[in-house]
Design an enzyme around this catalytic site. Structure first.
Site, PDB file in Angstrom:
ATOM      1  N   ASP A 107       0.854  -1.186   0.000  1.00 14.98           N
ATOM      2  CA  ASP A 107       0.000   0.000   0.000  1.00 14.98           C
ATOM      3  C   ASP A 107       0.888   1.235   0.000  1.00 14.98           C
ATOM      4  O   ASP A 107       1.932   1.249   0.661  1.00 14.98           O
ATOM      5  CB  ASP A 107      -0.909   0.012   1.237  1.00 14.98           C
ATOM      6  CG  ASP A 107      -2.126   0.912   1.072  1.00 14.98           C
ATOM      7  OD1 ASP A 107      -1.945   2.106   0.775  1.00 14.98           O
ATOM      8  OD2 ASP A 107      -3.261   0.420   1.236  1.00 14.98           O
ATOM      9  N   ASP A 151       3.963   1.723  -4.349  1.00 13.85           N
ATOM     10  CA  ASP A 151       3.224   2.592  -5.260  1.00 13.85           C
ATOM     11  C   ASP A 151       3.048   1.802  -6.550  1.00 13.85           C
ATOM     12  O   ASP A 151       4.012   1.578  -7.284  1.00 13.85           O
ATOM     13  CB  ASP A 151       4.012   3.879  -5.517  1.00 13.85           C
ATOM     14  CG  ASP A 151       3.239   4.877  -6.372  1.00 13.85           C
ATOM     15  OD1 ASP A 151       2.295   4.455  -7.085  1.00 13.85           O
ATOM     16  OD2 ASP A 151       3.583   6.078  -6.335  1.00 13.85           O
ATOM     17  N   VAL A 152       1.832   1.359  -6.823  1.00 16.56           N
ATOM     18  CA  VAL A 152       1.611   0.445  -7.947  1.00 16.56           C
ATOM     19  C   VAL A 152       1.875   1.099  -9.295  1.00 16.56           C
ATOM     20  O   VAL A 152       1.981   0.407 -10.319  1.00 16.56           O
ATOM     21  CB  VAL A 152       0.176  -0.138  -7.928  1.00 16.56           C
ATOM     22  CG1 VAL A 152      -0.043  -0.974  -6.674  1.00 16.56           C
ATOM     23  CG2 VAL A 152      -0.877   0.958  -8.054  1.00 16.56           C
ATOM     24  N   ASN A 189      -5.862  -4.625  -6.210  1.00  6.59           N
ATOM     25  CA  ASN A 189      -7.012  -3.919  -5.648  1.00  6.59           C
ATOM     26  C   ASN A 189      -6.849  -2.401  -5.612  1.00  6.59           C
ATOM     27  O   ASN A 189      -7.844  -1.688  -5.642  1.00  6.59           O
ATOM     28  CB  ASN A 189      -7.267  -4.435  -4.226  1.00  6.59           C
ATOM     29  CG  ASN A 189      -8.156  -3.503  -3.417  1.00  6.59           C
ATOM     30  OD1 ASN A 189      -9.370  -3.477  -3.587  1.00  6.59           O
ATOM     31  ND2 ASN A 189      -7.542  -2.714  -2.539  1.00  6.59           N
ATOM     32  N   TYR A 197     -12.966   7.291 -13.598  1.00  5.30           N
ATOM     33  CA  TYR A 197     -13.071   6.051 -12.822  1.00  5.30           C
ATOM     34  C   TYR A 197     -13.772   4.963 -13.631  1.00  5.30           C
ATOM     35  O   TYR A 197     -13.323   3.814 -13.680  1.00  5.30           O
ATOM     36  CB  TYR A 197     -13.836   6.323 -11.530  1.00  5.30           C
ATOM     37  CG  TYR A 197     -14.020   5.104 -10.650  1.00  5.30           C
ATOM     38  CD1 TYR A 197     -12.982   4.653  -9.842  1.00  5.30           C
ATOM     39  CD2 TYR A 197     -15.235   4.421 -10.619  1.00  5.30           C
ATOM     40  CE1 TYR A 197     -13.149   3.536  -9.034  1.00  5.30           C
ATOM     41  CE2 TYR A 197     -15.403   3.308  -9.816  1.00  5.30           C
ATOM     42  CZ  TYR A 197     -14.362   2.878  -9.022  1.00  5.30           C
ATOM     43  OH  TYR A 197     -14.536   1.761  -8.225  1.00  5.30           O
ATOM     44  N   LYS A 223     -12.329   1.274 -14.857  1.00  7.65           N
ATOM     45  CA  LYS A 223     -12.891  -0.008 -14.439  1.00  7.65           C
ATOM     46  C   LYS A 223     -13.355  -0.848 -15.624  1.00  7.65           C
ATOM     47  O   LYS A 223     -13.313  -2.080 -15.571  1.00  7.65           O
ATOM     48  CB  LYS A 223     -14.010   0.212 -13.421  1.00  7.65           C
ATOM     49  CG  LYS A 223     -13.498   0.791 -12.098  1.00  7.65           C
ATOM     50  CD  LYS A 223     -12.365  -0.050 -11.514  1.00  7.65           C
ATOM     51  CE  LYS A 223     -11.845   0.484 -10.211  1.00  7.65           C
ATOM     52  NZ  LYS A 223     -10.742  -0.357  -9.648  1.00  7.65           N
TER      53      LYS A 223
END
Length: 277
Positions: free
Chosen positions: A41, A67-68, A94, A160, A164
């Site tokens: 995270d 940090d993805v 996630n 967003y 998705k």
């Protein structure tokens, strides 16, 4: 049908964004059925808090700042998870953020940040973990977090919703690829509806344009928390469906299922979309 504990218990979970919200619920539920948990995270304090709670309850957990958006950080995290806990049985991509306001009012930096986290972050997780899962030679699972927004549209949440839809497409293509490569990796898309989290508090807004519309959408979404499902209940439902071999994992089966059916009908009849909000 096998239970979640039978399928996943004793294995290792690696989850991004596991310090709060849906990710935290998934991490805590996984620990409750006997999984060792690695939490990545960007908020390392939150991740460490969840990991410490799991350890205090007799489980096994580690936390790391990840940090993805940074592929090298995700690669380093994958190395550490395999070194500290062993082969990953379940990867859950996630981590995600929200954005409110009309699409044309969205700040460019907010757009880039959201796409980098919500979409590129999932790709970075897949790229880091799939080769390691294949090399381990053990059955493994990957879940990517889409949303009810992945099969619908919503006014004033364009970035967003775009992200998705992209995650859902990425996940569907990942399934085809792992099957084509003959890998023993199960793939699933998680489509939550309203689950309690802080994603709306921390969502981006607009700096110019119709700020009132952005603020009104945030307030409307924040009100959903009063009746939102708990992250732990959502996790239990998702794990149960995954244990049964489902691909589309739904927190709210009727609500999300209705949205999926409406999307299919809209495409079949070539009807212009309508916002679900």
């Amino acid at each position: 049908m096998a239970s979640a504990a039978e399928v996943f218990g004793g294995g290792v979970l690696a989850v991004t964004g596991g310090g709060a919200g849906v990710g935290e619920g998934l991490a805590r539920y996984a620990a409750s059925i006997g999984m060792s948990v690695a939490i990545g995270d960007v908020d390392v304090d939150a991740a460490e808090r969840v990991a410490a709670d799991i350890v205090s309850a007799g489980g096994r957990a580690v936390a790391r700042r990840v940090d993805v958006r940074d592929a090298s950080q995700v690669e380093a995290w994958a190395d550490s998870v395999y070194a500290d806990l062993g082969p990953v049985r379940l990867l859950i991509n996630n981590a995600g953020v929200e954005q409110f306001g009309y699409l044309w009012d969205t700040p460019v930096d907010n757009w880039r940040r959201l796409i980098d986290i919500n979409v590129t972050g999932v790709f970075n997780g897949v790229k880091a973990f799939v080769p390691r899962m294949a090399d381990a030679g053990e059955p493994a699972h990957i879940w990517n977090l889409s949303s009810i927004g992945g099969v619908a549209v919503a006014a004033r949440q364009g970035p967003y919703i775009v992200s998705k839809h992209a995650v859902l497409a990425l996940t569907e293509n990942l399934l085809v690829d792992v099957r084509g490569a003959g890998l023993d990796i199960s793939v699933a898309a998680v489509l939550p509806a309203s689950v309690a989290s802080n994603i709306f508090d921390s969502a981006g807004g607009v700096e110019a344009g119709d700020e009132a519309a952005s603020d009104a959408e945030r307030e409307a979404m924040l009100k959903l928390r009063d009746t939102a499902m708990s992250p732990l209940e959502a996790a239990e439902r998702v794990f149960a469906q995954a244990a049964g071999g489902e691909f589309y994992l739904l927190t709210h089966a009727e609500l999300v299922g209705t949205a999926m059916a409406a999307r299919g009908e809209q495409l079949r009849t070539r009807t212009a979309p309508r916002s679900r909000t």
